[in-house]
Design a protein around this motif. Structure first.
Motif, PDB file in Angstrom:
ATOM      1  N   ASP A 233      -3.319  -2.322  -5.425  1.00 65.14           N
ATOM      2  CA  ASP A 233      -2.872  -2.052  -6.788  1.00 65.14           C
ATOM      3  C   ASP A 233      -3.439  -0.681  -7.151  1.00 65.14           C
ATOM      4  OD1 ASP A 233      -1.991  -2.125  -9.390  1.00 65.14           O
ATOM      5  OD2 ASP A 233      -3.513  -3.549 -10.077  1.00 65.14           O
TER       6      ASP A 233
ATOM      7  N   THR B 256      -2.796  -5.524   0.234  1.00 65.90           N
ATOM      8  CA  THR B 256      -1.991  -5.192  -0.927  1.00 65.90           C
ATOM      9  C   THR B 256      -2.880  -4.375  -1.854  1.00 65.90           C
ATOM     10  OG1 THR B 256      -0.774  -7.249  -0.727  1.00 65.90           O
ATOM     11  CG2 THR B 256      -0.648  -6.120  -2.838  1.00 65.90           C
TER      12      THR B 256
ATOM     13  N   PRO C  26       0.528   6.866  -3.153  1.00 68.09           N
ATOM     14  CA  PRO C  26       1.469   5.878  -3.664  1.00 68.09           C
ATOM     15  C   PRO C  26       1.020   5.356  -5.028  1.00 68.09           C
ATOM     16  CG  PRO C  26       0.855   5.393  -1.403  1.00 68.09           C
ATOM     17  CD  PRO C  26      -0.036   6.496  -1.880  1.00 68.09           C
TER      18      PRO C  26
ATOM     19  N   TYR D 191       1.423  -1.547  -3.490  1.00 65.67           N
ATOM     20  CA  TYR D 191       1.982  -1.265  -2.169  1.00 65.67           C
ATOM     21  C   TYR D 191       1.195  -1.976  -1.085  1.00 65.67           C
ATOM     22  CZ  TYR D 191      -1.681   2.343  -1.664  1.00 65.67           C
ATOM     23  OH  TYR D 191      -2.874   3.015  -1.576  1.00 65.67           O
TER      24      TYR D 191
END
Length: 139
Positions: free
Chosen positions: A45, A43, A17, A21
């Motif tokens: 980065d 979370t 990803p 996300y």
């Protein structure tokens, strides 16, 4: 050539990803009575590799549940099938059980080796609890 450009967005590549996300994982021997389990809501980065979120330790003993913020970083092995090495740390207030009186900041550390789907193995340490080589599963 213009047709090729339109297909770029529909092509898949073997990359993880991108951007920011959310990932949720459980670390520990789920189903083993009395085993400490760590639930993580993180979370990520992706460009910087920075990670932050919430950890929740659950254990079927008195004073065994803790919820606190964690932060850390993701490192890539870059060898063969790229693995993500995740280093996390955090602190929580631990109140000593009676008859003692007082509280202190307990340190938490976790190290995970996961694939791009966030499944793998890892371990964690807090207070006098040291857990190594347990499953890490995305939920």
């Amino acid at each position: 050539m213009a047709d090729d450009v339109g297909n770029l967005h529909s092509q898949s590549a073997e990359i993880g990803p991108v951007g920011l996300y959310l990932v949720k994982v459980v670390v520990g021997d789920v189903g083993t009575p009395g085993a400490p389990i760590v639930n993580l809501a993180l979370t990520v980065d992706a460009p910087s590799g920075n990670v932050s979120g919430i950890a929740e330790i659950t254990q079927a003993v008195q004073g065994g549940n803790h919820r606190f913020p964690v932060s850390g970083h993701i490192y890539h092995t870059g060898l063969g099938q790229d693995q993500l090495l995740v280093a996390l740390q955090g602190q929580f207030v631990y109140s000593v059980p009676p008859p003692a009186i007082g509280s202190f900041l307990a340190q938490f550390r976790a190290g995970l080796a996961v694939d791009k789907t966030w499944n793998g193995h890892g371990g964690f340490d807090y207070l006098n609890t040291h857990v190594d080589n347990v499953p890490v599963k995305r939920v």
